[in-house]
Design an enzyme around this catalytic site. Structure first.
Site, mmCIF file in Angstrom:
data_model
loop_
_atom_site.group_PDB
_atom_site.id
_atom_site.type_symbol
_atom_site.label_atom_id
_atom_site.label_comp_id
_atom_site.label_asym_id
_atom_site.label_seq_id
_atom_site.Cartn_x
_atom_site.Cartn_y
_atom_site.Cartn_z
ATOM 1 C CE1 TYR A 1 23.010 -31.443 -14.435
ATOM 2 C CE2 TYR A 1 22.849 -30.782 -12.145
ATOM 3 C CZ TYR A 1 22.500 -31.638 -13.162
ATOM 4 O OH TYR A 1 21.637 -32.681 -12.920
ATOM 5 C CB CYS A 2 20.886 -28.016 -16.040
ATOM 6 S SG CYS A 2 19.139 -27.908 -16.501
ATOM 7 C CG LEU A 3 18.199 -23.858 -17.172
ATOM 8 C CD1 LEU A 3 17.201 -22.927 -16.515
ATOM 9 C CD2 LEU A 3 17.892 -23.981 -18.646
ATOM 10 N N GLY B 1 24.964 -24.462 -17.783
ATOM 11 C CA GLY B 1 25.848 -24.714 -18.918
ATOM 12 C C GLY B 1 25.495 -23.859 -20.111
#
Length: 583
Positions: free
Chosen positions: A314-316, A318
């Site tokens: 998720y987000c960073l 990812g």
């Protein structure tokens, strides 16, 4: 605390004096950056000079702007005439939709403000010879300055506030003054926002049952208890961003993604990152990959040997997971069953308005501030994100809480958002330079263990999610994974923003999403064509994702043991662990 290597001393300059000069310059940059919220006055000056000089050498553009000003004045008069005739048009700006704004003189104030806003947008864009980066920054800066002068921000020019004040005989202003005093006291004391105290981690947040089965200096790995008698043999590993506490994916029981996955018959593991302090300034991106993602995969392999893993970032998280997956593919490590990327980016050429704050001068000031502090603290990170959405996060809050006297109802998401984290100096500097500024990962220059990696090497199926109103990872940027990889990619675009769109549990009202799968070796489809052709579905994308995971999982069997005591992975404590409580 880590320092970058100073430039080699010249023959005329003693090494000690050279180092002293470098340290002095960095301390000065750090002091200035703290006063400006991390913004570089040099970078802003460069933008202004680029705009002013190119505009000064563009008489045609100046004449066009003069003509535009006259045309906008005539349009303003026509609009005022329609208001007088009782035929007002929708202003198209939610700040001025109350009917009170259609009365004189408020209609002149807001219509004049919007005309001025449109004119400055025209004046700061499309100037021949001006760099694209400076064009975007100039437009953004003009918009931010104008927003501070919106008539909705002031008592004497806001008819809604005046009406409320008359109705309540000033009680709203008394309450607002009380709210302002409370907030100032809380900020000074380092306390969390009003109302969030009713939410507590381990009590009504992050309560999905599980155990911490592995811990190192950087992560705790949580294994969640099964909710079904049988489970799919392939587990799910969740890699959250270290810019946030992991439990955004395990908020209240009704909107916990982790609880949803366990209820669907998956064994779920989640990384909980430590909250670094100044002593952790030297932690870098490689530490987060090796001691985070790879350490978690190794631990899961001890609990469920031989099982491939559905890795989710998720987000960073990812972005980091994509780096790890590319390195694994390069090295022949086939432990992944699939890759799911939630609001995550691997190409940063169109990374939204955050790129306005990324440039050599800007990064120099930001890096020196972090070097001096040992990292980036939560208030500094929050200030940047608030600036991107100042109307929603700053001015509307001032209007509602301090002038209308209304408190925003607390929520689990608000409580999580107030539970902020820090980022170490070295990691954040590497992330901003190597990924945001230089785009090394997308362009094949990012190195792991001394050799470059490429996301093109990833051959596992990918499920990528973008959100329609994302100001952090714009969906067209997240979509670039379809262009950069040569594997099957299912891209889903959901309604909502960076956090709200991901927290889209079944039953959430007014949720919809688009989804389309691009087969392995299929011709590239650009994002606008994809948007036009993707099927629109009502409901939660979680259900689409669950079906996607199940199609790539084996037949269900008995759940695995909790931890692996024989391999030294005996459960250490109950979820949510200890790192999540670090302030």
């Amino acid at each position: 605390m880590r320092e970058t290597s100073p430039r080699p001393a010249s023959a005329e300059t003693p090494a000690g004096l050279d180092a002293l000069a470098s340290r002095f310059d960095r301390r000065m940059h750090a002091a200035v950056a703290r006063m400006t919220g991390g913004l570089s006055p040099v970078a802003l000056s460069q933008v202004y000079l680029d705009w002013a000089l190119h505009l000064g050498f563009s008489p045609g553009k100046c004449a066009q702007l003069a003509d535009s000003a006259g045309a906008r004045w005539l349009t303003l008069m026509n609009d005022l005439g329609r208001d007088i005739a009782g035929q007002p048009e929708d202003p198209g700006d939610k700040r001025f939709r109350d009917p009170a704004w259609q009365r004189w003189p408020y209609n002149l104030l807001y219509r004049g403000f919007l005309a001025q806003q449109d004119w400055w947008q025209e004046a700061t864009t499309g100037i021949r010879g001006m760099s694209d980066q400076h064009d975007r920054v100039a437009s953004f800066a003009a918009r931010q300055l104008l927003d501070t002068m919106s008539p909705s921000n002031f008592f004497w020019t806001n008819p809604e506030v005046q009406r409320r004040t008359v109705e309540e005989m000033g009680a709203n202003l008394v309450r607002g003054a009380g709210h302002l005093a409370e907030d100032a006291t809380r900020i000074a004391a380092g306390e969390r926002p009003d109302g969030t105290g009713e939410y507590a981690v381990g009590e009504n947040l992050a309560v999905t049952p599980g155990k911490v089965i592995y811990r190192n200096a950087l992560i705790e790995l949580i294994q969640y208890a099964p909710e079904t008698k049988t489970v799919h043999p392939e587990p799910v590993l969740i890699v959250p961003a270290w810019i946030m506490k992991y439990y955004i994916l395990d908020l209240s029981p009704h909107n916990s993604m982790i609880r949803y996955l366990t209820g669907q018959g998956f064994t779920v593991y989640a990384i909980s990152w430590c909250n670094p302090g100044p002593e952790d300034a030297d932690l870098g991106m490689e530490d987060y990959r090796a001691e985070g993602v790879m350490a978690a995969l190794d631990a899961i392999g001890q609990v469920q040997p031989g099982r491939r893993i559905h890795a989710t970032g998720y987000c960073l998280g990812g972005t980091l997971l994509s780096i790890a997956a590319a390195a694994m593919a390069r090295d022949g490590d086939d432990r992944l069953a699939s890759l799911s990327l939630l609001a995550a980016q691997v190409d940063f050429t169109e990374a939204g308005e955050l790129t306005l704050f990324i440039g050599p001068s800007q990064l120099a000031f930001l890096e020196d501030m972090m070097w001096d502090q040992g990292g980036l603290d939560p208030a500094q990170m929050a200030g940047t994100f608030q600036l991107l959405r100042s109307n929603d996060l700053i001015w509307s809050r001032i209007l509602k809480e301090y002038m209308m006297g209304e408190r925003t109802s607390p929520s689990d998401l608000m409580a999580w958002n107030a539970d902020a984290t820090r980022m170490p100096y070295r990691m954040h500097a590497e992330y901003l330079r190597r990924l945001f500024l230089d785009n090394d990962l997308a362009e094949g220059r990012y190195e792991v263990d001394g050799r470059p990696v490429s996301v093109t090497d990833i051959r596992r199926p990918i499920f990528a999610v973008g959100t329609e109103k994302d100001h952090v990872a714009p969906w067209r940027s997240a979509y670039k994974i379809a262009h950069l990889t040569d594997t099957e990619v299912t891209f889903t675009l959901t309604s909502g923003g960076h956090n709200g769109g991901i927290l889209s549990e079944p039953g959430h009202p007014r949720r919809r999403y688009r989804v389309c799968t691009m087969a392995d070796h299929a011709p590239y489809v650009d994002p606008d064509s994809w948007f036009a052709s993707a099927a629109i579905k009502d409901g939660s994308w979680w259900q689409e994702w669950s079906r996607w995971l199940k199609r790539r999982s084996g037949r269900r069997a008995a759940p695995p043991p909790m931890g692996a005591p024989d391999a030294g992975l005996a459960p250490l404590c109950d979820a949510p662990g200890t790192y999540v409580f670090q302030e």
